[in-house]
Design a protein around this motif. Structure first.
Motif, short mmCIF file in Angstrom:
data_model
loop_
_atom_site.label_atom_id
_atom_site.label_comp_id
_atom_site.label_asym_id
_atom_site.label_seq_id
_atom_site.Cartn_x
_atom_site.Cartn_y
_atom_site.Cartn_z
N LEU A 1 0.87 5.25 -11.44
CA LEU A 1 -0.08 5.49 -10.35
C LEU A 1 -1.14 4.38 -10.35
O LEU A 1 -1.44 3.81 -11.40
N ARG A 2 -1.72 4.15 -9.17
CA ARG A 2 -2.85 3.24 -9.06
C ARG A 2 -4.11 4.08 -8.86
O ARG A 2 -4.15 4.93 -7.98
N GLN B 1 -9.65 7.78 -6.32
CA GLN B 1 -8.46 8.11 -5.52
C GLN B 1 -7.24 7.69 -6.32
O GLN B 1 -7.29 6.68 -7.03
N LEU B 2 -6.16 8.48 -6.21
CA LEU B 2 -4.92 8.14 -6.90
C LEU B 2 -3.84 7.84 -5.88
O LEU B 2 -3.65 8.63 -4.93
N PHE B 3 -3.14 6.73 -6.07
CA PHE B 3 -2.08 6.33 -5.14
C PHE B 3 -0.76 6.21 -5.88
O PHE B 3 -0.73 5.79 -7.05
N ASP C 1 5.32 1.65 -6.38
CA ASP C 1 6.77 1.62 -6.20
C ASP C 1 7.50 2.11 -7.46
O ASP C 1 8.70 2.34 -7.43
N ASP C 2 6.77 2.28 -8.56
CA ASP C 2 7.35 2.90 -9.76
C ASP C 2 6.92 4.37 -9.80
O ASP C 2 5.72 4.66 -9.88
N GLU D 1 0.85 -1.20 0.00
CA GLU D 1 0.00 0.00 0.00
C GLU D 1 0.88 1.25 0.00
O GLU D 1 1.76 1.41 0.83
N GLU D 2 0.67 2.13 -0.98
CA GLU D 2 1.47 3.35 -1.07
C GLU D 2 0.62 4.55 -0.73
O GLU D 2 -0.61 4.47 -0.66
#
Ligand code: C5P
Length: 239
Positions: free
Chosen positions: A24-25, A14-16, A19-20, A3-4
């Protein structure tokens, strides 16, 4: 994937971070809002439909030469997208009079336009997303004249492609809104979402509205209409 941190929360997504740093997720929400957030509801299943329908449209556009931010669907409510810096403009393309255009020019909803028109709105809740012309965009430094022209051309190309796709499914594409961002090299990329929240879709035979106007105008069966669009698109719930 661990979870970022959340980068941004909008009305419907929602934008998260991931690790790259370039990826974005996006997590779609079941919330529905209209009239600049004055009208709100939670509609179970809407987030999943918008996530899945957006994925279908973005994939189709990519296959037909329209670069966009979509990478892949992760789950019923999530997709991975390329990180871009969003240009704060809503680019609206219209084939028929509806919604705010009907109010602005006093022509009946449903009237076919002689040719598609492109409009720009400033994404600013406090100002109520006002309509801007190219001079406003220039003096406000929101985009360069070249970017405005490119957004207009891509908007018209997206319109041609979506009209072609939807007409085969007996659906009239009345109008839609798209957004653009700049990637790390400054390249313009189609971003955000394309879904029944951001398009007007009318059934060709019955005239039935199959989009967010069902929510805005209290017509009922909002999620059912989104499911109808998904099903006509041949949508499958793979993940
Ligand atoms: O309200 P209006 O007629 O200007 O909307 C034109 C199109 O843009 C519609 O398809 C509507 O769903 C979409 N739109 C949007 N987000 C906004 C405003 C309009 O997706 N904030």
């Amino acid at each position: 994937m661990k979870e970022e941190a959340m980068l941004y929360e909008g009305k419907a997504k929602q934008l998260f971070h991931t690790d790259d740093p370039q990826v974005l997720r996006v997590q779609y929400k079941d919330s529905a809002t209209a009239f600049n957030g004055e009208k709100r509801a939670t509609l179970a299943g809407k987030g999943e439909m918008n996530n899945r329908i957006s994925a279908i449209f973005f994939r189709y556009l990519e296959e037909n030469g329209v670069a966009n931010h979509f990478i892949k669907t992760l789950s019923p409510l999530e997709q991975l997208v390329r990180k871009v810096k969003i240009i704060p403009l809503e680019v609206v393309v219209r084939n028929r009079v509806a919604g705010s255009l009907a109010k602005r020019i006093g022509i009946a909803e449903g009237t076919k336009l002689k040719h598609p028109i492109v409009e720009f709105y400033y994404k600013d809740d406090a100002l109520g997303d006002p309509l801007l012309n190219e001079d406003h965009i220039a003096v406000m430094d929101l985009a360069t004249p070249e970017q405005v022209e490119e957004m207009k051309q891509i908007g018209l190309q997206v319109n041609d492609l979506l009209q072609l796709l939807m007409s085969k499914l007996q659906i009239i594409l009345v109008d839609f809104k798209i957004e653009f961002g700049l990637d790390e090299e400054g390249k313009l990329l189609l971003a955000d979402e394309i879904s029944p929240d951001t398009c007007r879709f009318w059934d060709e035979d019955t005239g039935e509205k199959l989009d967010k106007d069902r929510f805005r105008r209290d017509l009922g069966n909002v999620v059912e209409a989104y499911e109808e669009i998904f099903s006509r698109l041949g949508g499958q719930k793979h993940v």
